[in-house]
Design a protein around this motif. Structure first.
Motif, PDB file in Angstrom:
ATOM      1  N   ARG A   1      43.153  30.682  36.585  1.00  0.00           N
ATOM      2  CA  ARG A   1      44.203  30.209  37.482  1.00  0.00           C
ATOM      3  C   ARG A   1      44.344  31.123  38.697  1.00  0.00           C
ATOM      4  O   ARG A   1      44.555  30.658  39.821  1.00  0.00           O
ATOM      5  CB  ARG A   1      45.520  30.087  36.723  1.00  0.00           C
ATOM      6  N   MET A   2      44.213  32.430  38.481  1.00  0.00           N
ATOM      7  CA  MET A   2      44.307  33.368  39.597  1.00  0.00           C
ATOM      8  C   MET A   2      43.142  33.171  40.565  1.00  0.00           C
ATOM      9  O   MET A   2      43.330  33.208  41.782  1.00  0.00           O
ATOM     10  CB  MET A   2      44.341  34.812  39.080  1.00  0.00           C
ATOM     11  N   GLU A   3      41.939  32.950  40.054  1.00  0.00           N
ATOM     12  CA  GLU A   3      40.786  32.713  40.927  1.00  0.00           C
ATOM     13  C   GLU A   3      40.962  31.417  41.715  1.00  0.00           C
ATOM     14  O   GLU A   3      40.664  31.358  42.907  1.00  0.00           O
ATOM     15  CB  GLU A   3      39.496  32.657  40.112  1.00  0.00           C
ATOM     16  N   SER A   4      41.465  30.383  41.045  1.00  0.00           N
ATOM     17  CA  SER A   4      41.703  29.108  41.715  1.00  0.00           C
ATOM     18  C   SER A   4      42.731  29.268  42.830  1.00  0.00           C
ATOM     19  O   SER A   4      42.555  28.743  43.941  1.00  0.00           O
ATOM     20  CB  SER A   4      42.179  28.088  40.677  1.00  0.00           C
TER      21      SER A   4
ATOM     22  N   LEU B   1      44.421  29.837  48.600  1.00  0.00           N
ATOM     23  CA  LEU B   1      45.146  30.611  49.607  1.00  0.00           C
ATOM     24  C   LEU B   1      44.256  31.096  50.754  1.00  0.00           C
ATOM     25  O   LEU B   1      44.755  31.419  51.822  1.00  0.00           O
ATOM     26  CB  LEU B   1      45.833  31.816  48.970  1.00  0.00           C
ATOM     27  N   ASP B   2      42.966  31.170  50.511  1.00  0.00           N
ATOM     28  CA  ASP B   2      42.030  31.641  51.538  1.00  0.00           C
ATOM     29  C   ASP B   2      41.876  30.554  52.602  1.00  0.00           C
ATOM     30  O   ASP B   2      40.886  29.838  52.660  1.00  0.00           O
ATOM     31  CB  ASP B   2      40.686  31.988  50.890  1.00  0.00           C
ATOM     32  N   SER B   3      42.886  30.451  53.462  1.00  0.00           N
ATOM     33  CA  SER B   3      42.973  29.344  54.423  1.00  0.00           C
ATOM     34  C   SER B   3      41.823  29.310  55.432  1.00  0.00           C
ATOM     35  O   SER B   3      41.397  28.234  55.838  1.00  0.00           O
ATOM     36  CB  SER B   3      44.310  29.384  55.159  1.00  0.00           C
ATOM     37  N   ASP B   4      41.315  30.474  55.823  1.00  0.00           N
ATOM     38  CA  ASP B   4      40.226  30.473  56.806  1.00  0.00           C
ATOM     39  C   ASP B   4      38.846  30.503  56.139  1.00  0.00           C
ATOM     40  O   ASP B   4      37.831  30.486  56.822  1.00  0.00           O
ATOM     41  CB  ASP B   4      40.373  31.629  57.793  1.00  0.00           C
ATOM     42  N   GLY B   5      38.807  30.543  54.814  1.00  0.00           N
ATOM     43  CA  GLY B   5      37.535  30.460  54.089  1.00  0.00           C
ATOM     44  C   GLY B   5      36.616  31.645  54.267  1.00  0.00           C
ATOM     45  O   GLY B   5      35.414  31.536  54.047  1.00  0.00           O
ATOM     46  N   ASN B   6      37.178  32.817  54.623  1.00  0.00           N
ATOM     47  CA  ASN B   6      36.318  33.980  54.848  1.00  0.00           C
ATOM     48  C   ASN B   6      36.096  34.820  53.585  1.00  0.00           C
ATOM     49  O   ASN B   6      35.479  35.876  53.641  1.00  0.00           O
ATOM     50  CB  ASN B   6      36.878  34.857  55.978  1.00  0.00           C
TER      51      ASN B   6
ATOM     52  N   LEU C   1      37.740  38.392  46.196  1.00  0.00           N
ATOM     53  CA  LEU C   1      37.777  37.707  44.909  1.00  0.00           C
ATOM     54  C   LEU C   1      37.397  38.664  43.778  1.00  0.00           C
ATOM     55  O   LEU C   1      37.975  38.620  42.696  1.00  0.00           O
ATOM     56  CB  LEU C   1      36.847  36.487  44.937  1.00  0.00           C
ATOM     57  N   GLU C   2      36.478  39.569  44.042  1.00  0.00           N
ATOM     58  CA  GLU C   2      36.067  40.544  43.021  1.00  0.00           C
ATOM     59  C   GLU C   2      37.225  41.448  42.593  1.00  0.00           C
ATOM     60  O   GLU C   2      37.232  41.985  41.488  1.00  0.00           O
ATOM     61  CB  GLU C   2      34.915  41.426  43.532  1.00  0.00           C
ATOM     62  N   ASP C   3      38.200  41.629  43.484  1.00  0.00           N
ATOM     63  CA  ASP C   3      39.344  42.485  43.169  1.00  0.00           C
ATOM     64  C   ASP C   3      40.217  41.900  42.065  1.00  0.00           C
ATOM     65  O   ASP C   3      40.892  42.643  41.354  1.00  0.00           O
ATOM     66  CB  ASP C   3      40.213  42.719  44.407  1.00  0.00           C
TER      67      ASP C   3
ATOM     68  N   ARG D   1      50.861  27.899  38.413  1.00  0.00           N
ATOM     69  CA  ARG D   1      50.798  26.755  37.514  1.00  0.00           C
ATOM     70  C   ARG D   1      49.525  25.979  37.783  1.00  0.00           C
ATOM     71  O   ARG D   1      49.047  25.908  38.914  1.00  0.00           O
ATOM     72  CB  ARG D   1      52.002  25.842  37.701  1.00  0.00           C
ATOM     73  N   GLN D   2      48.985  25.366  36.726  1.00  0.00           N
ATOM     74  CA  GLN D   2      47.784  24.578  36.891  1.00  0.00           C
ATOM     75  C   GLN D   2      48.108  23.295  37.622  1.00  0.00           C
ATOM     76  O   GLN D   2      49.139  22.671  37.384  1.00  0.00           O
ATOM     77  CB  GLN D   2      47.175  24.246  35.532  1.00  0.00           C
ATOM     78  N   ARG D   3      47.227  22.924  38.507  1.00  0.00           N
ATOM     79  CA  ARG D   3      47.387  21.653  39.224  1.00  0.00           C
ATOM     80  C   ARG D   3      46.914  20.526  38.335  1.00  0.00           C
ATOM     81  O   ARG D   3      45.906  20.615  37.664  1.00  0.00           O
ATOM     82  CB  ARG D   3      46.550  21.643  40.500  1.00  0.00           C
TER      83      ARG D   3
END
Length: 153
Positions: free
Chosen positions: A36-39, A44-49, A78-80, A149-151
């Motif tokens: 869920r955290m990865e998702s 949240l990564d709005s600019d996709g960088n 993401l690795e963090d 929460r899961q979508r």
């Protein structure tokens, strides 16, 4: 007694405190939490960088805590947030909790909680059953509740 059995028995004895084993978070629920955290990270990564800048965290406490731990950086990768192979989520919290639990009763009273400033500041909210102590299980419950929460499709 064979050596591997002796090692397992010794390890189990080291984890026993007053006859009760220290509990680690259930790995199935932690795997779901991590997914869920990865998702959420990807959403949240709005600019996709591949990075979450401070403004993209948008009041997400779990990510904000992670960012505070990254000295010299003002973004998360993401690795963090991924669990490293061979490690178990929750080891840091368990280790710090054990260090603060001076009488080894697996609970922190207000005096013991003073060794962990965040727990001391939020003691009343963390003590869910109002027994005057905070347990590791109460902290695990809080951590799981902070996960997004899961979508539903």
């Amino acid at each position: 007694m064979k050596v591997p059995v002796m090692i397992a028995a010794a390890s189990a004895n080291l984890m026993l405190v007053n006859g009760l084993a220290w509990s680690m978070p259930d790995q199935g629920s932690m795997r779901v939490y991590n997914q869920r955290m990865e998702s959420l990270f990807l959403r949240l990564d709005s600019d996709g960088n591949g990075r979450l800048e401070h403004q993209e965290l948008n009041g997400r406490p779990a990510f904000q805590r992670q960012l505070k731990r990254k000295t010299g950086r003002d973004f998360l990768l993401l690795e963090d947030i991924r669990t490293q192979k061979g490690t178990v989520r929750g080891q840091r919290l368990t280790r710090r909790f054990r260090g603060a639990d001076r009488n080894s009763d697996r609970r922190l009273n207000r005096r013991e909680a003073a060794r962990l400033p965040w727990i001391e500041r939020h003691f009343d909210g963390l003590d869910r059953n109002r027994d005057g102590h905070v347990t590791l299980e109460e902290l695990w419950d809080l951590q799981r509740s902070l996960a997004p929460r899961q979508r539903r499709p």
